[in-house]
Scaffold this motif. Structure first.
Motif, PDB file in Angstrom:
ATOM      1  N   THR A 151      -8.132   4.929   5.129  1.00 30.19           N
ATOM      2  CA  THR A 151      -7.099   5.526   4.287  1.00 30.19           C
ATOM      3  C   THR A 151      -5.747   5.327   4.957  1.00 30.19           C
ATOM      4  O   THR A 151      -5.620   5.498   6.169  1.00 30.19           O
ATOM      5  CB  THR A 151      -7.347   7.032   4.092  1.00 30.19           C
ATOM      6  N   GLY A 197      -2.054   7.552   1.583  1.00 29.16           N
ATOM      7  CA  GLY A 197      -3.174   8.172   0.887  1.00 29.16           C
ATOM      8  C   GLY A 197      -4.075   7.176   0.189  1.00 29.16           C
ATOM      9  O   GLY A 197      -5.152   7.544  -0.301  1.00 29.16           O
ATOM     10  N   GLN A 198      -3.668   5.899   0.127  1.00 22.46           N
ATOM     11  CA  GLN A 198      -4.466   4.893  -0.578  1.00 22.46           C
ATOM     12  C   GLN A 198      -5.700   4.509   0.236  1.00 22.46           C
ATOM     13  O   GLN A 198      -5.641   4.319   1.442  1.00 22.46           O
ATOM     14  CB  GLN A 198      -3.599   3.663  -0.837  1.00 22.46           C
ATOM     15  N   GLN A 199      -6.841   4.391  -0.450  1.00 27.97           N
ATOM     16  CA  GLN A 199      -8.078   3.925   0.170  1.00 27.97           C
ATOM     17  C   GLN A 199      -8.082   2.403   0.154  1.00 27.97           C
ATOM     18  O   GLN A 199      -7.849   1.792  -0.889  1.00 27.97           O
ATOM     19  CB  GLN A 199      -9.295   4.452  -0.597  1.00 27.97           C
ATOM     20  N   ILE A 200      -8.310   1.763   1.319  1.00 32.07           N
ATOM     21  CA  ILE A 200      -8.369   0.314   1.372  1.00 32.07           C
ATOM     22  C   ILE A 200      -9.607  -0.130   2.135  1.00 32.07           C
ATOM     23  O   ILE A 200     -10.219   0.657   2.861  1.00 32.07           O
ATOM     24  CB  ILE A 200      -7.098  -0.275   2.031  1.00 32.07           C
ATOM     25  N   VAL A 209       0.841  -1.197   0.000  1.00 30.25           N
ATOM     26  CA  VAL A 209       0.000   0.000   0.000  1.00 30.25           C
ATOM     27  C   VAL A 209       0.873   1.244   0.000  1.00 30.25           C
ATOM     28  O   VAL A 209       2.078   1.180   0.260  1.00 30.25           O
ATOM     29  CB  VAL A 209      -0.942   0.012   1.221  1.00 30.25           C
ATOM     30  N   LYS A 210       0.252   2.389  -0.282  1.00 30.01           N
ATOM     31  CA  LYS A 210       0.940   3.668  -0.290  1.00 30.01           C
ATOM     32  C   LYS A 210       0.163   4.655   0.576  1.00 30.01           C
ATOM     33  O   LYS A 210      -1.044   4.502   0.781  1.00 30.01           O
ATOM     34  CB  LYS A 210       1.063   4.214  -1.721  1.00 30.01           C
ATOM     35  N   ASP A 236      -8.248  -6.208   2.861  1.00 37.13           N
ATOM     36  CA  ASP A 236      -7.188  -5.955   1.881  1.00 37.13           C
ATOM     37  C   ASP A 236      -5.822  -6.231   2.514  1.00 37.13           C
ATOM     38  O   ASP A 236      -5.565  -5.872   3.677  1.00 37.13           O
ATOM     39  CB  ASP A 236      -7.220  -4.497   1.396  1.00 37.13           C
TER      40      ASP A 236
END
Length: 241
Positions: free
Chosen positions: A219, A191-194, A188-189, A198
């Motif tokens: 997030t 700011g990524q929405q998960i 993941v990075k 996940d």
């Protein structure tokens, strides 16, 4: 004896680890006990392709020609339950391809091929319980080219010390390590929405690759570890908002 408490997919687990003579450990998860081994102690069986019959061939000098293909088996490294069968009979696979997924100690473990080859037979089905050493896949490895002497490797520079783990701020949610291990991949990075379920990082623990998942939607606010970092049980890996 050491006690660990952790949460996976919203469920609480209590783990007790007792060291035995000979380097093995007794790991009890919610009252169910498993015997495991750790790197640096007595070698533990792992999801590897080995010669049929379980007897390793004595080392010999490298032949001038390619070695012929050989029949091998992939076996269960621990007792568990088969949750997914990926490989099919007759399928060509490459080293590192996932063959089956097995749940053991409440963690999903990818059982992979350690050589290029062809699946001859699948010996298990989804939902089946297996014991340590049970055959999962019958496999024929491809012929291996004769090894060529490689130049002496250059000394690698000393790796930079990984930053000390950051504690999650008060009120923030964090994905934590369920067991001591090594971070092998960050998926993941910031700011990524998960979503809940996940996979956020991959962690190697007890000779197995484990998917560490988010327990809730949110997030990614911060990534608190680096690839290759050693982590302890309960240590925050990814901070969520």
């Amino acid at each position: 004896m050491e006690d660990f408490k952790f949460k996976i997919a919203g469920k609480n687990y209590t783990t007790k680890v007792v060291e035995e003579e000979g380097g093995s450990l007794l790991v009890t998860v919610n009252g169910k006990t498993y015997q495991v081994e750790l790197p640096g102690r007595t070698p533990a069986p792992k999801p590897v392709i080995r010669p049929a019959g379980g007897v390793a061939a004595a080392p010999v000098a490298a032949p001038a020609a390619a070695a012929p293909a050989s029949d091998t088996t992939v076996v269960a490294p621990l007792p568990g339950t088969i949750t997914k069968v990926v490989a099919k009979a007759g399928q060509k696979v490459k080293k590192g391809d996932v063959l089956v997924v097995m749940e053991a100690m409440k963690m999903a473990n990818d059982i992979v091929a350690e050589a290029n080859g062809t699946v001859k037979a699948v010996s298990v089905s989804e939902g089946q319980s297996v014991n340590q050493g049970d055959v999962l896949i019958e496999f024929q490895a491809d012929a291996v080219a004769a090894p060529v002497a490689a130049p002496a490797p250059k000394a690698a520079p000393a790796p930079a010390a990984a930053p000390a783990p950051k504690a999650a701020p008060a009120g923030a949610n964090a994905v934590t390590a369920p067991l001591p291990g090594t971070i092998t991949q960050i998926l993941v990075k910031v700011g990524q929405q998960i979503k809940a379920g996940d996979t956020v990082v991959m962690m190697e623990a007890m000779k197995m690759e484990n998917s560490i998942t988010a327990e809730y939607d949110g997030t990614v606010k911060a990534i608190l570890v680096q690839q290759g970092a050693q982590v302890q049980s309960g240590e925050a890996l990814v901070e969520m908002a």
